[in-house]
Design a protein around this motif. Sequence first.
Motif, mmCIF file in Angstrom:
data_model
loop_
_atom_site.group_PDB
_atom_site.id
_atom_site.type_symbol
_atom_site.label_atom_id
_atom_site.label_comp_id
_atom_site.label_asym_id
_atom_site.label_seq_id
_atom_site.Cartn_x
_atom_site.Cartn_y
_atom_site.Cartn_z
ATOM 1 N N ALA A 167 4.230 -6.545 -12.305
ATOM 2 C CA ALA A 167 4.831 -6.777 -13.735
ATOM 3 C C ALA A 167 3.957 -6.625 -14.715
ATOM 4 N N GLY A 168 4.449 -6.167 -15.908
ATOM 5 C CA GLY A 168 3.459 -6.020 -17.213
ATOM 6 C C GLY A 168 2.834 -6.903 -17.524
ATOM 7 N N VAL A 169 1.792 -6.782 -18.597
ATOM 8 C CA VAL A 169 1.083 -7.686 -19.074
ATOM 9 C C VAL A 169 1.849 -8.770 -19.867
ATOM 10 N N ILE A 170 2.652 -8.249 -20.572
ATOM 11 C CA ILE A 170 3.541 -9.393 -21.406
ATOM 12 C C ILE A 170 4.355 -10.121 -20.381
ATOM 13 N N VAL A 171 4.905 -9.733 -19.441
ATOM 14 C CA VAL A 171 5.804 -10.667 -18.451
ATOM 15 C C VAL A 171 4.734 -11.302 -17.682
ATOM 16 N N ALA A 172 3.978 -10.946 -17.352
ATOM 17 C CA ALA A 172 2.893 -11.747 -16.468
ATOM 18 C C ALA A 172 2.420 -12.767 -17.509
ATOM 19 N N LEU A 173 2.262 -12.727 -18.426
ATOM 20 C CA LEU A 173 1.639 -13.704 -19.754
ATOM 21 C C LEU A 173 2.744 -14.668 -19.952
ATOM 22 N N LEU A 174 4.045 -14.204 -19.918
ATOM 23 C CA LEU A 174 5.192 -14.988 -20.117
ATOM 24 C C LEU A 174 5.396 -16.040 -19.203
ATOM 25 N N LEU A 175 5.389 -15.426 -17.829
ATOM 26 C CA LEU A 175 5.488 -16.092 -16.756
ATOM 27 C C LEU A 175 4.526 -17.242 -16.545
ATOM 28 N N GLY A 176 3.099 -16.820 -16.746
ATOM 29 C CA GLY A 176 2.223 -17.742 -16.481
ATOM 30 C C GLY A 176 2.235 -19.114 -17.602
ATOM 31 N N ILE A 177 2.648 -18.761 -18.803
ATOM 32 C CA ILE A 177 2.759 -19.993 -19.891
ATOM 33 C C ILE A 177 3.762 -20.646 -19.147
ATOM 34 N N ALA A 178 4.924 -20.082 -18.680
ATOM 35 C CA ALA A 178 6.161 -21.125 -18.391
ATOM 36 C C ALA A 178 5.576 -21.947 -17.283
ATOM 37 N N ALA A 179 4.974 -21.317 -16.212
ATOM 38 C CA ALA A 179 4.534 -22.129 -14.834
ATOM 39 C C ALA A 179 3.683 -23.221 -15.243
ATOM 40 N N GLY A 180 2.773 -22.839 -16.468
ATOM 41 C CA GLY A 180 1.757 -23.982 -16.729
ATOM 42 C C GLY A 180 2.724 -25.071 -17.537
#
Length: 143
Positions: free
Chosen positions: A45-58
Amino acid sequence: MPALGLVLNAFGIGLFCWAMFALAVYALPFLVALSFGMIAFHGGAGVIVALLLGIAAGALTFAAGETAFAVTRSVALRVVIATIFAVPAAIAGYNVVFALSQIGVPSQAWREAFACLGGFCVGGTTWTRLTVLARADPPVRGG
């Protein structure tokens, strides 16, 4: 001028300690967010998608923990949920106090003692904040 430096240093240390205790509740959601983000990034995944996924998971981890703690009536289950949140915070508090104690404490035994006390205090603060943030009883309708 040296007096101003001492005052600003004391203010900075106090601000850092306040931030450590205030943010300790979010140690587990941050760990989950970081893990999910890194897994997504290394999975292609790209940086933006990984960042958004991490924020959503947290955020989902924190919301699920708070909701589960507030909804359950079982004391044993509340203890388990609070422990799951408090243990990563206690580990983080231990590591922060151990790293800071290396600045001014020459004895390894005293550094360990301060770090254990700091980890216990941060874990206890997290436990208390989690229990205070969640309501003991849901509001009753009608009257």
